[in-house]
Each structure stands twice: as C-alpha cells, then as structure tokens.
Design an enzyme around this catalytic site. Structure first.
Site, PDB file in Angstrom:
ATOM      1  N   LYS A   1      70.455  60.651  78.669  1.00  0.00           N
ATOM      2  CA  LYS A   1      70.567  62.073  78.328  1.00  0.00           C
ATOM      3  C   LYS A   1      69.197  62.727  78.133  1.00  0.00           C
ATOM      4  O   LYS A   1      68.916  63.768  78.701  1.00  0.00           O
ATOM      5  CB  LYS A   1      71.399  62.258  77.039  1.00  0.00           C
ATOM      6  CG  LYS A   1      72.813  61.716  77.118  1.00  0.00           C
ATOM      7  CD  LYS A   1      73.581  61.949  75.828  1.00  0.00           C
ATOM      8  CE  LYS A   1      72.975  61.273  74.606  1.00  0.00           C
ATOM      9  NZ  LYS A   1      72.886  59.803  74.687  1.00  0.00           N
TER      10      LYS A   1
ATOM     11  N   ARG B   1      63.370  50.627  75.671  1.00  0.00           N
ATOM     12  CA  ARG B   1      62.933  52.034  75.615  1.00  0.00           C
ATOM     13  C   ARG B   1      61.659  52.188  74.783  1.00  0.00           C
ATOM     14  O   ARG B   1      61.555  51.658  73.686  1.00  0.00           O
ATOM     15  CB  ARG B   1      64.055  52.890  75.005  1.00  0.00           C
ATOM     16  CG  ARG B   1      63.617  54.315  74.689  1.00  0.00           C
ATOM     17  CD  ARG B   1      64.780  55.270  74.600  1.00  0.00           C
ATOM     18  NE  ARG B   1      65.631  55.068  73.440  1.00  0.00           N
ATOM     19  CZ  ARG B   1      66.740  55.782  73.203  1.00  0.00           C
ATOM     20  NH1 ARG B   1      67.111  56.729  74.045  1.00  0.00           N
ATOM     21  NH2 ARG B   1      67.459  55.539  72.138  1.00  0.00           N
TER      22      ARG B   1
ATOM     23  N   ARG C   1      61.893  52.921  68.950  1.00  0.00           N
ATOM     24  CA  ARG C   1      62.692  53.415  67.825  1.00  0.00           C
ATOM     25  C   ARG C   1      63.286  52.236  67.058  1.00  0.00           C
ATOM     26  O   ARG C   1      63.843  51.334  67.677  1.00  0.00           O
ATOM     27  CB  ARG C   1      63.821  54.305  68.350  1.00  0.00           C
ATOM     28  CG  ARG C   1      63.393  55.758  68.489  1.00  0.00           C
ATOM     29  CD  ARG C   1      64.396  56.585  69.238  1.00  0.00           C
ATOM     30  NE  ARG C   1      65.768  56.459  68.760  1.00  0.00           N
ATOM     31  CZ  ARG C   1      66.797  57.101  69.280  1.00  0.00           C
ATOM     32  NH1 ARG C   1      66.608  57.934  70.282  1.00  0.00           N
ATOM     33  NH2 ARG C   1      68.001  56.933  68.809  1.00  0.00           N
TER      34      ARG C   1
ATOM     35  N   ARG D   1      75.576  51.531  67.119  1.00  0.00           N
ATOM     36  CA  ARG D   1      75.612  52.910  67.629  1.00  0.00           C
ATOM     37  C   ARG D   1      76.598  53.027  68.777  1.00  0.00           C
ATOM     38  O   ARG D   1      77.288  54.049  68.897  1.00  0.00           O
ATOM     39  CB  ARG D   1      74.204  53.341  68.074  1.00  0.00           C
ATOM     40  CG  ARG D   1      73.310  53.693  66.893  1.00  0.00           C
ATOM     41  CD  ARG D   1      71.837  53.638  67.244  1.00  0.00           C
ATOM     42  NE  ARG D   1      71.464  54.517  68.331  1.00  0.00           N
ATOM     43  CZ  ARG D   1      70.507  54.256  69.215  1.00  0.00           C
ATOM     44  NH1 ARG D   1      69.816  53.135  69.137  1.00  0.00           N
ATOM     45  NH2 ARG D   1      70.250  55.108  70.167  1.00  0.00           N
TER      46      ARG D   1
HETATM   47  P1  ADP Z   1      70.599  58.417  71.575  1.00  0.00           P
HETATM   48  O1  ADP Z   1      69.818  59.430  72.364  1.00  0.00           O
HETATM   49  O2  ADP Z   1      70.100  57.034  71.782  1.00  0.00           O
HETATM   50  O3  ADP Z   1      72.070  58.551  71.775  1.00  0.00           O
HETATM   51  P2  ADP Z   1      70.029  60.113  69.343  1.00  0.00           P
HETATM   52  O4  ADP Z   1      68.569  60.301  69.283  1.00  0.00           O
HETATM   53  O5  ADP Z   1      70.856  61.172  69.971  1.00  0.00           O
HETATM   54  O6  ADP Z   1      70.323  58.714  70.030  1.00  0.00           O
HETATM   55  O7  ADP Z   1      70.619  59.871  67.891  1.00  0.00           O
HETATM   56  C1  ADP Z   1      69.980  59.020  66.964  1.00  0.00           C
HETATM   57  C2  ADP Z   1      70.745  59.051  65.646  1.00  0.00           C
HETATM   58  O8  ADP Z   1      70.734  60.374  65.107  1.00  0.00           O
HETATM   59  C3  ADP Z   1      72.241  58.712  65.747  1.00  0.00           C
HETATM   60  O9  ADP Z   1      72.467  57.311  65.723  1.00  0.00           O
HETATM   61  C4  ADP Z   1      72.780  59.407  64.486  1.00  0.00           C
HETATM   62  O10 ADP Z   1      72.471  58.669  63.308  1.00  0.00           O
HETATM   63  C5  ADP Z   1      71.959  60.681  64.458  1.00  0.00           C
HETATM   64  N1  ADP Z   1      72.645  61.764  65.211  1.00  0.00           N
HETATM   65  C6  ADP Z   1      72.232  62.330  66.366  1.00  0.00           C
HETATM   66  N2  ADP Z   1      73.085  63.284  66.767  1.00  0.00           N
HETATM   67  C7  ADP Z   1      74.085  63.316  65.836  1.00  0.00           C
HETATM   68  C8  ADP Z   1      75.279  64.074  65.689  1.00  0.00           C
HETATM   69  N3  ADP Z   1      75.648  65.021  66.593  1.00  0.00           N
HETATM   70  N4  ADP Z   1      76.061  63.819  64.610  1.00  0.00           N
HETATM   71  C9  ADP Z   1      75.713  62.911  63.695  1.00  0.00           C
HETATM   72  N5  ADP Z   1      74.608  62.150  63.771  1.00  0.00           N
HETATM   73  C10 ADP Z   1      73.794  62.344  64.838  1.00  0.00           C
HETATM   74  P1  ADP Z   2      69.664  58.686  75.823  1.00  0.00           P
HETATM   75  O1  ADP Z   2      68.929  59.956  75.473  1.00  0.00           O
HETATM   76  O2  ADP Z   2      70.993  58.950  76.473  1.00  0.00           O
HETATM   77  O3  ADP Z   2      69.762  57.725  74.682  1.00  0.00           O
HETATM   78  P2  ADP Z   2      67.243  57.999  77.397  1.00  0.00           P
HETATM   79  O4  ADP Z   2      67.038  59.163  78.290  1.00  0.00           O
HETATM   80  O5  ADP Z   2      66.362  57.876  76.212  1.00  0.00           O
HETATM   81  O6  ADP Z   2      68.821  57.933  76.960  1.00  0.00           O
HETATM   82  O7  ADP Z   2      67.160  56.666  78.284  1.00  0.00           O
HETATM   83  C1  ADP Z   2      67.353  55.379  77.704  1.00  0.00           C
HETATM   84  C2  ADP Z   2      66.402  54.385  78.383  1.00  0.00           C
HETATM   85  O8  ADP Z   2      66.830  54.148  79.724  1.00  0.00           O
HETATM   86  C3  ADP Z   2      64.960  54.882  78.489  1.00  0.00           C
HETATM   87  O9  ADP Z   2      64.098  53.774  78.314  1.00  0.00           O
HETATM   88  C4  ADP Z   2      64.855  55.443  79.911  1.00  0.00           C
HETATM   89  O10 ADP Z   2      63.531  55.327  80.443  1.00  0.00           O
HETATM   90  C5  ADP Z   2      65.824  54.559  80.664  1.00  0.00           C
HETATM   91  N1  ADP Z   2      66.560  55.254  81.752  1.00  0.00           N
HETATM   92  C6  ADP Z   2      67.036  56.518  81.735  1.00  0.00           C
HETATM   93  N2  ADP Z   2      67.691  56.811  82.883  1.00  0.00           N
HETATM   94  C7  ADP Z   2      67.645  55.674  83.646  1.00  0.00           C
HETATM   95  C8  ADP Z   2      68.147  55.329  84.956  1.00  0.00           C
HETATM   96  N3  ADP Z   2      68.848  56.203  85.684  1.00  0.00           N
HETATM   97  N4  ADP Z   2      67.893  54.080  85.399  1.00  0.00           N
HETATM   98  C9  ADP Z   2      67.181  53.191  84.653  1.00  0.00           C
HETATM   99  N5  ADP Z   2      66.702  53.453  83.423  1.00  0.00           N
HETATM  100  C10 ADP Z   2      66.914  54.686  82.914  1.00  0.00           C
END
Ligand code: ADP
Ligand code: ADP
Ligand code: ZN
Length: 223
Positions: free
Chosen positions: A18, A132, A165, A176
């Site tokens: 994302k 990551r 992270r 998660r």
């Molecule tokens: P990822 O991109 O790996 O899905 P995020 O950076 O979006 O992780 O989220 C990291 C943490 O922040 C989540 O595990 C949660 O604790 C908190 N968080 C993020 N978005 C929300 C939300 N919409 N509601 C509740 N907690 C959230």
């Molecule tokens: P999210 O915000 O959904 O948690 P990220 O954008 O942070 O996801 O991506 C998670 C990890 O996967 C990062 O290390 C990123 O570089 C890698 N990644 C993202 N998209 C791809 C893809 N299409 N193929 C391989 N690795 C990816």
C-alpha cells in the site's frame, strides 16, 4: 476547474504494498497520501499524548482504538491540502471506522471514488515485512531482496538512514496479519456491497501493480 474532491481508499493487509504504491499514485493524482500508520508514528516521534497512547497498541500489533483513530483522520482530512481529496492508506480498518468515514464524507458532500484491494498470500506478506527497510528521513520504502537500495542502509532518494520497524518482527507481523483478517474483512465486505471494491493482484512487480491501480482508478491516461 472545480471538480469533485477525489477520495480513494487503498486496502490490503500489512506488507501488501500500500505505502509503496500510494506514495507514487498520490503524487500522480495530485492528492495527499494519508497513511494512519505514518500519522501515528509521527505522533510517537513527537511524544504527543496520542503518540503515547498509540505506541503500546502498535508494539503489540493491535489496532489503536477507533475513537482516537477516527478523530485523527477527520482532523487530517480538514487540513487545507485535503481540499481536493485524499488517498487513504491503512484507514478504515474496522467497520465503525468505515461508517464514521462515510458520515464525515456525507457532511462534506464527498464520496469514495474507488476501493482498490491489494491481495497477497500470507507467506509472501511475511517475507515482505521481515525484509522491509524504511528511510527515517523521507519515508521511502525498500526491501532487502525485492527493492534493495543502491547502498545498503542508505536511502536512494535523500541519503537518509534506513531502519526496520519494530512491529515488522515476525511475531508481531503475524499478530498484525491475524488482526487484519479478523477486523478488516468486514470492511472489505462493506465496500463490496457498495460496488466500490476492485481486486488487485499484489504479487506482480511493483510496476505492474501500479499499472493495475491506474486502470482501477480510471483517471490517469494508461501507457
Ligand atoms: P502496514 O502498512 O504494515 O499495514 P501501518 O503502518 O498501516 O502498517 O500500521 C501500523 C500500526 O498502526 C497498526 O498495526 C496499528 O497498530 C496502527 N494503525 C494503523 N492504522 C490504523 C487504523 N486505521 N486503526 C487502528 N490502528 C491503526
Ligand atoms: P504496506 O504499506 O501495505 O504495509 P509496503 O508498501 O510497505 O506495504 O511494502 C511492504 C514491503 O514489500 C516493502 O519492503 C516493499 O519494498 C515491498 N514490496 C512492495 N510491493 C512489492 C512488490 N510488488 N513486489 C515485491 N516487493 C514489494
Ligand atoms: Zn530518504
């Protein structure tokens, strides 16, 4: 030209890509990238009361309570740079959040344009999260295997230091994913019923996922 503000909700489990996609797409669409995880991490860095509250939940891989999360997003959407809409990443993650967003958008006379859902299998997600690396300075996202920086530990974009992270450690990452599939599945069903959901295959290359998103959004010229 006064066009309707553009609201896009990007869904997908942790590690789906994302953030990687949203950063580029938001720039191309000319709307801000609003990522709740990033907003919480900013609060933690600044040591605000909201940051202190959120930190424990985030460390355990749990969701931050709805009331404070909703208030934070509504406040963010009221900032002047969101006057033309926003690309939401990581919000909503629960049904009450989705309903609160709808209410707020109705007050503004806005609506959700599309909800792309980036799908990736669980074993791939865990590999993505465990490799990551993020730039502490500009937030650029790397992967040790799939998207390595030119120099290890150094951001290609700004030269800043890269970090992992704490909640990407395998135990917390698994928690998660559990939370995501339990609490966020109803949100997908909710948008599906409204005909807003578009499935995106997230196991393609970063470039191909981008192209699929552009198609789903249907606002940018396709190459
Ligand atoms: P990822 O991109 O790996 O899905 P995020 O950076 O979006 O992780 O989220 C990291 C943490 O922040 C989540 O595990 C949660 O604790 C908190 N968080 C993020 N978005 C929300 C939300 N919409 N509601 C509740 N907690 C959230
Ligand atoms: P999210 O915000 O959904 O948690 P990220 O954008 O942070 O996801 O991506 C998670 C990890 O996967 C990062 O290390 C990123 O570089 C890698 N990644 C993202 N998209 C791809 C893809 N299409 N193929 C391989 N690795 C990816
Ligand atoms: Zn950087």
């Amino acid at each position: 030209m006064a066009s309707q503000p553009l609201v896009i909700v990007l869904m997908g489990p942790p590690g789906a890509g994302k953030g990687t996609q949203a950063k580029r797409l938001a720039k191309e669409l000319g709307i801000p990238h609003v990522a709740t995880g990033d907003l919480f991490r900013e609060h933690i860095k600044k040591g605000t009361p909201l940051g202190r509250l959120a930190q424990g939940y985030m460390e355990r891989g749990e969701l931050v309570p709805d009331d404070v999360t909703i208030a934070m997003v509504i406040d963010r959407l009221s900032q002047p740079d969101c006057a033309r809409g926003a690309l939401l990443d990581g919000f909503p993650r629960t049904l009450p959040q989705a309903k609160a967003l709808d209410e707020r958008l109705a007050e503004l006379g806005w609506c959700i344009h599309v909800v792309p859902n980036i799908q990736v299998r669980e074993d791939v997600l865990l590999r993505r999260l465990s490799g990551r690396w993020i730039c502490r300075n500009c937030g650029a996202v790397y992967h040790i295997e799939f998207r390595p920086p030119a120099r290890p530990g150094v951001c290609d974009v700004c030269g800043g230091p890269l970090y992992q992270r704490p909640d990407d450690r395998p135990e917390t990452a698994r928690q998660r994913l559990r939370v995501y599939f339990e609490q966020t599945a109803p949100v997908l069903a909710y948008y599906q019923r409204q005909g807003l959901l578009v499935e995106i295959d997230g196991e393609q290359s970063i470039e191909d996922v981008h192209d699929a998103l552009v198609k789903a959004v249907r606002l940018l010229p396709e190459e």
